[in-house]
Scaffold this motif. Structure first.
Motif, PDB file in Angstrom:
ATOM      1  N   ASN A  27      -3.099   3.846 -12.568  1.00 43.49           N
ATOM      2  CA  ASN A  27      -1.677   4.029 -12.283  1.00 43.49           C
ATOM      3  C   ASN A  27      -1.049   5.167 -13.073  1.00 43.49           C
ATOM      4  OD1 ASN A  27      -1.799   1.868 -10.533  1.00 43.49           O
ATOM      5  ND2 ASN A  27      -1.398   0.397 -12.161  1.00 43.49           N
ATOM      6  N   ARG A  28      -1.798   5.825 -13.926  1.00 43.42           N
ATOM      7  CA  ARG A  28      -1.259   6.905 -14.759  1.00 43.42           C
ATOM      8  C   ARG A  28      -1.483   8.241 -14.062  1.00 43.42           C
ATOM      9  NH1 ARG A  28      -3.173  10.289 -18.790  1.00 43.42           N
ATOM     10  NH2 ARG A  28      -5.261   9.588 -18.360  1.00 43.42           N
ATOM     11  N   SER A  29      -0.449   9.057 -13.994  1.00 47.74           N
ATOM     12  CA  SER A  29      -0.618  10.380 -13.387  1.00 47.74           C
ATOM     13  C   SER A  29      -1.041  11.370 -14.473  1.00 47.74           C
ATOM     14  CB  SER A  29       0.678  10.841 -12.723  1.00 47.74           C
ATOM     15  OG  SER A  29       1.675  11.034 -13.697  1.00 47.74           O
ATOM     16  N   ILE A  30      -2.072  12.133 -14.169  1.00 38.14           N
ATOM     17  CA  ILE A  30      -2.579  13.127 -15.103  1.00 38.14           C
ATOM     18  C   ILE A  30      -2.032  14.486 -14.686  1.00 38.14           C
ATOM     19  CG2 ILE A  30      -4.645  14.269 -15.982  1.00 38.14           C
ATOM     20  CD1 ILE A  30      -6.149  11.678 -15.441  1.00 38.14           C
ATOM     21  N   PRO A  31      -1.373  15.229 -15.607  1.00 32.21           N
ATOM     22  CA  PRO A  31      -0.887  16.563 -15.248  1.00 32.21           C
ATOM     23  C   PRO A  31      -2.050  17.454 -14.815  1.00 32.21           C
ATOM     24  CG  PRO A  31      -0.006  15.872 -17.373  1.00 32.21           C
ATOM     25  CD  PRO A  31      -1.034  14.867 -16.977  1.00 32.21           C
ATOM     26  N   THR A  32      -1.828  18.238 -13.774  1.00 30.69           N
ATOM     27  CA  THR A  32      -2.905  19.088 -13.255  1.00 30.69           C
ATOM     28  C   THR A  32      -2.739  20.555 -13.628  1.00 30.69           C
ATOM     29  OG1 THR A  32      -1.727  19.325 -11.167  1.00 30.69           O
ATOM     30  CG2 THR A  32      -3.358  17.561 -11.307  1.00 30.69           C
ATOM     31  N   GLN A  33      -1.605  20.937 -14.158  1.00 28.17           N
ATOM     32  CA  GLN A  33      -1.393  22.334 -14.525  1.00 28.17           C
ATOM     33  C   GLN A  33      -0.978  22.446 -15.979  1.00 28.17           C
ATOM     34  OE1 GLN A  33       1.458  23.878 -11.778  1.00 28.17           O
ATOM     35  NE2 GLN A  33      -0.125  24.487 -10.339  1.00 28.17           N
ATOM     36  N   GLN A  34      -1.681  23.292 -16.706  1.00 26.72           N
ATOM     37  CA  GLN A  34      -1.337  23.573 -18.098  1.00 26.72           C
ATOM     38  C   GLN A  34      -0.545  24.877 -18.127  1.00 26.72           C
ATOM     39  OE1 GLN A  34      -4.309  23.270 -21.267  1.00 26.72           O
ATOM     40  NE2 GLN A  34      -3.961  25.423 -21.652  1.00 26.72           N
ATOM     41  N   ASN A  60       1.840  20.366 -21.017  1.00 26.22           N
ATOM     42  CA  ASN A  60       0.788  19.618 -20.308  1.00 26.22           C
ATOM     43  C   ASN A  60      -0.605  20.105 -20.713  1.00 26.22           C
ATOM     44  OD1 ASN A  60       2.714  18.192 -18.852  1.00 26.22           O
ATOM     45  ND2 ASN A  60       2.728  19.685 -17.204  1.00 26.22           N
ATOM     46  N   PRO A  61      -0.991  19.925 -21.982  1.00 25.75           N
ATOM     47  CA  PRO A  61      -2.316  20.392 -22.407  1.00 25.75           C
ATOM     48  C   PRO A  61      -3.424  19.834 -21.511  1.00 25.75           C
ATOM     49  CG  PRO A  61      -1.065  19.618 -24.292  1.00 25.75           C
ATOM     50  CD  PRO A  61      -0.287  19.258 -23.064  1.00 25.75           C
ATOM     51  N   ASP A  62      -4.454  20.644 -21.301  1.00 26.48           N
ATOM     52  CA  ASP A  62      -5.582  20.289 -20.443  1.00 26.48           C
ATOM     53  C   ASP A  62      -6.208  18.982 -20.910  1.00 26.48           C
ATOM     54  OD1 ASP A  62      -7.611  20.327 -18.636  1.00 26.48           O
ATOM     55  OD2 ASP A  62      -8.785  21.864 -19.669  1.00 26.48           O
ATOM     56  N   GLN A  63      -6.362  18.043 -19.996  1.00 26.49           N
ATOM     57  CA  GLN A  63      -6.871  16.728 -20.337  1.00 26.49           C
ATOM     58  C   GLN A  63      -8.149  16.414 -19.556  1.00 26.49           C
ATOM     59  OE1 GLN A  63      -3.665  14.060 -20.760  1.00 26.49           O
ATOM     60  NE2 GLN A  63      -4.912  12.247 -20.660  1.00 26.49           N
ATOM     61  N   THR A  64      -8.828  17.428 -19.045  1.00 25.00           N
ATOM     62  CA  THR A  64     -10.023  17.168 -18.245  1.00 25.00           C
ATOM     63  C   THR A  64     -11.177  16.632 -19.078  1.00 25.00           C
ATOM     64  OG1 THR A  64     -10.686  19.475 -18.458  1.00 25.00           O
ATOM     65  CG2 THR A  64      -9.447  18.869 -16.489  1.00 25.00           C
ATOM     66  N   ARG A  65     -11.184  16.893 -20.370  1.00 25.40           N
ATOM     67  CA  ARG A  65     -12.251  16.366 -21.215  1.00 25.40           C
ATOM     68  C   ARG A  65     -12.107  14.857 -21.422  1.00 25.40           C
ATOM     69  NH1 ARG A  65     -13.775  18.161 -27.353  1.00 25.40           N
ATOM     70  NH2 ARG A  65     -15.579  16.822 -27.536  1.00 25.40           N
ATOM     71  N   PHE A  66     -10.870  14.354 -21.437  1.00 20.45           N
ATOM     72  CA  PHE A  66     -10.614  12.928 -21.632  1.00 20.45           C
ATOM     73  C   PHE A  66      -9.753  12.396 -20.475  1.00 20.45           C
ATOM     74  CE2 PHE A  66     -10.876  14.857 -25.887  1.00 20.45           C
ATOM     75  CZ  PHE A  66     -12.013  14.214 -26.347  1.00 20.45           C
ATOM     76  N   PRO A  67     -10.276  12.335 -19.252  1.00 19.92           N
ATOM     77  CA  PRO A  67      -9.430  11.947 -18.108  1.00 19.92           C
ATOM     78  C   PRO A  67      -8.958  10.499 -18.155  1.00 19.92           C
ATOM     79  CG  PRO A  67     -11.714  12.102 -17.436  1.00 19.92           C
ATOM     80  CD  PRO A  67     -11.642  12.611 -18.848  1.00 19.92           C
ATOM     81  N   LYS A  71      -2.998   7.551 -22.662  1.00 20.39           N
ATOM     82  CA  LYS A  71      -1.686   8.210 -22.690  1.00 20.39           C
ATOM     83  C   LYS A  71      -1.874   9.699 -22.422  1.00 20.39           C
ATOM     84  CE  LYS A  71      -0.648   6.276 -26.798  1.00 20.39           C
ATOM     85  NZ  LYS A  71       0.059   6.171 -28.049  1.00 20.39           N
ATOM     86  N   ASN A  72      -0.855  10.326 -21.851  1.00 20.89           N
ATOM     87  CA  ASN A  72      -0.894  11.776 -21.678  1.00 20.89           C
ATOM     88  C   ASN A  72      -0.819  12.446 -23.042  1.00 20.89           C
ATOM     89  OD1 ASN A  72      -1.057  11.717 -18.913  1.00 20.89           O
ATOM     90  ND2 ASN A  72       1.146  11.835 -18.624  1.00 20.89           N
ATOM     91  N   ILE A  73      -1.503  13.561 -23.182  1.00 13.46           N
ATOM     92  CA  ILE A  73      -1.474  14.315 -24.432  1.00 13.46           C
ATOM     93  C   ILE A  73      -0.111  15.002 -24.524  1.00 13.46           C
ATOM     94  CG2 ILE A  73      -2.539  16.201 -25.714  1.00 13.46           C
ATOM     95  CD1 ILE A  73      -5.143  15.519 -24.255  1.00 13.46           C
ATOM     96  N   PRO A  74       0.605  14.900 -25.655  1.00 14.30           N
ATOM     97  CA  PRO A  74       1.931  15.523 -25.761  1.00 14.30           C
ATOM     98  C   PRO A  74       1.842  17.049 -25.799  1.00 14.30           C
ATOM     99  CG  PRO A  74       1.290  14.559 -27.860  1.00 14.30           C
ATOM    100  CD  PRO A  74       0.231  14.173 -26.867  1.00 14.30           C
ATOM    101  N   ASP A  75       2.957  17.693 -25.485  1.00 14.60           N
ATOM    102  CA  ASP A  75       3.031  19.153 -25.573  1.00 14.60           C
ATOM    103  C   ASP A  75       2.716  19.581 -26.998  1.00 14.60           C
ATOM    104  OD1 ASP A  75       3.819  18.948 -22.976  1.00 14.60           O
ATOM    105  OD2 ASP A  75       5.893  19.521 -23.324  1.00 14.60           O
ATOM    106  N   ALA A  76       2.195  20.803 -27.146  1.00 20.65           N
ATOM    107  CA  ALA A  76       1.749  21.254 -28.467  1.00 20.65           C
ATOM    108  C   ALA A  76       2.438  22.552 -28.858  1.00 20.65           C
ATOM    109  CB  ALA A  76       0.238  21.452 -28.460  1.00 20.65           C
ATOM    110  N   PHE A  77       2.793  22.663 -30.130  1.00 21.13           N
ATOM    111  CA  PHE A  77       3.332  23.883 -30.720  1.00 21.13           C
ATOM    112  C   PHE A  77       2.311  24.338 -31.757  1.00 21.13           C
ATOM    113  CE2 PHE A  77       6.052  26.180 -33.783  1.00 21.13           C
ATOM    114  CZ  PHE A  77       6.551  27.145 -32.918  1.00 21.13           C
ATOM    115  N   VAL A  78       1.780  25.546 -31.612  1.00 19.57           N
ATOM    116  CA  VAL A  78       0.699  26.041 -32.463  1.00 19.57           C
ATOM    117  C   VAL A  78       1.162  27.296 -33.195  1.00 19.57           C
ATOM    118  CG1 VAL A  78      -1.697  26.842 -32.484  1.00 19.57           C
ATOM    119  CG2 VAL A  78      -0.964  25.191 -30.766  1.00 19.57           C
TER     120      VAL A  78
END
Length: 100
Positions: A27-34, A60-67, A71-78
């Motif tokens: 039921n969780r939507s995974i973002p498809t565009q980073q 929307n950091p890429d989450q294909t390694r941990f589909p 929880k969705n990975i939060p936005d990142a500031f680097v």
């Protein structure tokens, strides 16, 4: 409606296939565009040394390694920096940028 868990019967090829993912993940939507934005600037410290600070913001950091991460990975500031040293200019064998 029937929900299956575990593995499906083998088709004779010796490979087992996984059943559907548990309902907590379905039921969780995974973002498809980073989206990645980057800002950098080069500072020439000496003719042989250049410092480049760098700021990045990733939406929307890429989450294909941990589909199936729950929880969705939060936005990142680097924040980063690159230090470049030209050894030939440092040794006096070449002229660096800004040298006359």
């Amino acid at each position: 409606m029937q929900v299956r868990t575990g593995s499906r019967p083998s088709s004779g090829s010796g490979r087992e296939t996984q059943g559907p993912a548990p309902s907590i993940y379905r039921n969780r939507s995974i973002p498809t565009q980073q989206i990645m934005m980057e800002l950098n600037y080069g500072i020439q410290v000496t003719p042989a040394i250049r410092l480049t600070p760098n700021l990045q913001y990733i939406v929307n950091p890429d989450q294909t390694r941990f589909p199936y991460y729950p929880k969705n990975i939060p936005d990142a500031f680097v924040v980063g920096a690159k230090l470049s040293v030209d050894l030939f200019t440092l040794a006096g064998l070449a002229k660096g940028p800004g040298s006359r």
